[in-house]
Design a protein around this motif. Sequence first.
Motif, short mmCIF file in Angstrom:
data_model
loop_
_atom_site.label_atom_id
_atom_site.label_comp_id
_atom_site.label_asym_id
_atom_site.label_seq_id
_atom_site.Cartn_x
_atom_site.Cartn_y
_atom_site.Cartn_z
N THR A 273 0.82 -1.20 0.00
CA THR A 273 0.00 0.00 0.00
C THR A 273 0.86 1.26 0.00
OG1 THR A 273 -1.79 -1.12 1.17
CG2 THR A 273 -1.73 1.27 1.34
N GLU A 274 1.88 1.26 0.83
CA GLU A 274 2.78 2.40 0.91
C GLU A 274 3.44 2.69 -0.43
OE1 GLU A 274 6.00 3.87 4.22
OE2 GLU A 274 6.14 1.80 3.54
N ASP A 275 3.83 1.63 -1.11
CA ASP A 275 4.48 1.80 -2.41
C ASP A 275 3.51 2.40 -3.43
OD1 ASP A 275 6.76 1.26 -4.29
OD2 ASP A 275 5.25 -0.01 -5.23
N LEU A 276 2.26 1.90 -3.42
CA LEU A 276 1.27 2.38 -4.39
C LEU A 276 0.78 3.79 -4.09
CD1 LEU A 276 -0.88 -0.87 -4.78
CD2 LEU A 276 0.44 0.25 -6.59
N ILE A 277 0.45 4.02 -2.83
CA ILE A 277 -0.14 5.31 -2.47
C ILE A 277 0.88 6.44 -2.45
CG2 ILE A 277 -1.14 6.62 -0.55
CD1 ILE A 277 -2.75 4.30 0.20
N LEU A 278 2.06 6.15 -1.90
CA LEU A 278 3.05 7.21 -1.71
C LEU A 278 4.21 7.14 -2.69
CD1 LEU A 278 3.21 7.32 2.21
CD2 LEU A 278 1.79 8.67 0.66
N THR A 279 5.00 6.09 -2.61
CA THR A 279 6.28 6.06 -3.34
C THR A 279 6.11 6.27 -4.84
OG1 THR A 279 7.24 4.61 -1.66
CG2 THR A 279 8.35 4.73 -3.81
N GLN A 280 5.30 5.44 -5.48
CA GLN A 280 5.17 5.53 -6.93
C GLN A 280 4.60 6.87 -7.38
OE1 GLN A 280 6.60 3.36 -8.93
NE2 GLN A 280 7.24 2.29 -7.06
N ARG A 281 3.65 7.36 -6.64
CA ARG A 281 3.06 8.65 -7.00
C ARG A 281 4.08 9.78 -6.76
NH1 ARG A 281 -1.99 9.34 -3.65
NH2 ARG A 281 -2.71 10.89 -5.17
N ASN A 282 4.80 9.73 -5.66
CA ASN A 282 5.81 10.77 -5.40
C ASN A 282 6.83 10.83 -6.53
OD1 ASN A 282 4.60 11.35 -2.96
ND2 ASN A 282 6.12 10.31 -1.70
N LEU A 283 7.31 9.68 -6.94
CA LEU A 283 8.30 9.63 -8.02
C LEU A 283 7.75 10.24 -9.30
CD1 LEU A 283 9.68 6.04 -7.37
CD2 LEU A 283 10.99 8.16 -7.15
N ALA A 284 6.47 9.98 -9.58
CA ALA A 284 5.86 10.51 -10.79
C ALA A 284 5.61 12.01 -10.69
CB ALA A 284 4.54 9.78 -11.06
N TRP A 285 5.47 12.52 -9.48
CA TRP A 285 5.18 13.94 -9.30
C TRP A 285 6.41 14.84 -9.48
CZ3 TRP A 285 1.83 13.87 -4.18
CH2 TRP A 285 0.60 13.25 -4.47
N ILE A 286 7.59 14.32 -9.23
CA ILE A 286 8.80 15.16 -9.27
C ILE A 286 8.95 15.88 -10.62
CG2 ILE A 286 11.32 15.19 -9.13
CD1 ILE A 286 9.91 14.96 -6.43
N PRO A 287 8.90 15.18 -11.76
CA PRO A 287 9.02 15.91 -13.03
C PRO A 287 7.87 16.89 -13.27
CG PRO A 287 8.50 13.59 -13.41
CD PRO A 287 8.85 13.72 -11.98
N GLU A 288 6.68 16.60 -12.75
CA GLU A 288 5.55 17.52 -12.90
C GLU A 288 5.80 18.80 -12.12
OE1 GLU A 288 2.99 16.98 -14.92
OE2 GLU A 288 3.87 15.04 -15.49
N ILE A 289 6.36 18.66 -10.94
CA ILE A 289 6.68 19.82 -10.11
C ILE A 289 7.75 20.67 -10.79
CG2 ILE A 289 7.68 20.55 -7.90
CD1 ILE A 289 6.42 17.96 -6.70
N THR A 290 8.78 20.00 -11.31
CA THR A 290 9.87 20.71 -11.97
C THR A 290 9.38 21.46 -13.20
OG1 THR A 290 11.44 19.04 -11.20
CG2 THR A 290 12.14 20.45 -13.02
#
Length: 329
Positions: A273-290
Motif C-alpha cells: 500500500t505504501e508503495d502504491l499510495i506514496l512512493t510511486q506517486r511521489n516519483l511521478a510527481w517530481i518531473p511535474e513539479i519541476t
Amino acid sequence: MFRSCLAAAFSLASLPAFADCGGPAFMDRLTDTERTQIETTVAATPFPSGLLWQASREKMQVTIIGTMHIYDPRLAPLVAELTPLVQGADILLVEATAKEEAEMQSAIANNPEMVFITDGPTLPEQLDEDTWQALSEASSARQIPPFMAAKMQPWYLSLALAIPPCAMPDIVAGRRGLDHMLMEAAAAADVPMQAVEPWTTLLDVMQAGSAAEQLEMLQLGLMAPDLQSEMFVSMLDAYFSENVAEIWEASRIAVNYVPGLDPERGRELFAETEDLILTQRNLAWIPEITTAALAHSDVVLAVGAAHLPGEQGLLNLLAQDGWTVTPLR
C-alpha cells in the motif's frame, strides 16, 4: 492509513463530526516496545515533521504545503495563514482539481461497473459468513445499507470502511479538507490550478492487485470501531502537531490490531500500500513539479502531508534532485 486511507486519503455524514471522534487516542494504548519502535523509525526518517516548506533550485521556487483531505474545525487558523501564499502564487498544484474530480465522477456514472459488481458473484458470495457479517455491520455503521455494500467492488467498499463512523456526518454534509479550502482561495483570486497526476491514477491505485488481494484488503477495514476512532484521533493530533512520520509509523503498527489478519501478511499489505499510495506517486510527481516551476516563478504545491516525509517522500526526492529544501516554520 493503508491503501483504503485514501478515502481520507480522497481521505470518500448534522453534528460536528469530531465532537464524536474525540476521546482516547491510539498512541495512548501503545506498549513501551511499540513506542520505542516508532520513535526509532521516526528519528531515522528524512524530514519527519513539518507542514510548510520551500524548495528552491537555481531560479525555481516551490512552496510546499502538507494537507489533509478531511475537515476539522482546527484547520481555520491554518487556512488563514496559508491563503495569502496561495493567492499570491502564479499556480497552485494539487492532487486533483475540480476538473479531475468531475471527470472521475462522470466516468463512474457512465460506467457503474467501475465501482459496482454488475456481473458475477456479489461480496456475500465471495466471502465466508463471518467476514461478510462483520463487513455488513461495518457498512451499516457508516450509513451504507448491506444490500448496497454487497454489490460494491472490494476496493470501493474499502474506501468507505477507511472512514470511522464518527466522521461520516462531515463527509455527507460536504465539508472538505485543507486541499479544497486552498483551492477555493485560489479560485477567489483567479490563481490557476493544475493536478500533478491524471484522475485515473487514483482509480488505478485502488484497483491494483488481483481480485483475491482486493478482498483481502477489505479485512483492513474491520478494525474495531473504537480502535478506528482512536486511530482517527491520533491522526488528527499528529497532523496539528506536525508529526507526520509518527502517525504513519503508528499506522504500520495498527495492522497488528486487525482481527483475523496474520501480522506478517499485514506488514506485507502495508508495504504494498505504501508503495502504491506514496512512493510511486511521489516519483511521478517530481518531473511535474519541476515542469511547473520552470514555467512559473511562484509555485505552491498542496498535497497530502503523508507524501512529505521519508526516504521516498517528496521532500527527500526533491533534495536528491538538487533542490534546497528548507522549513518555513
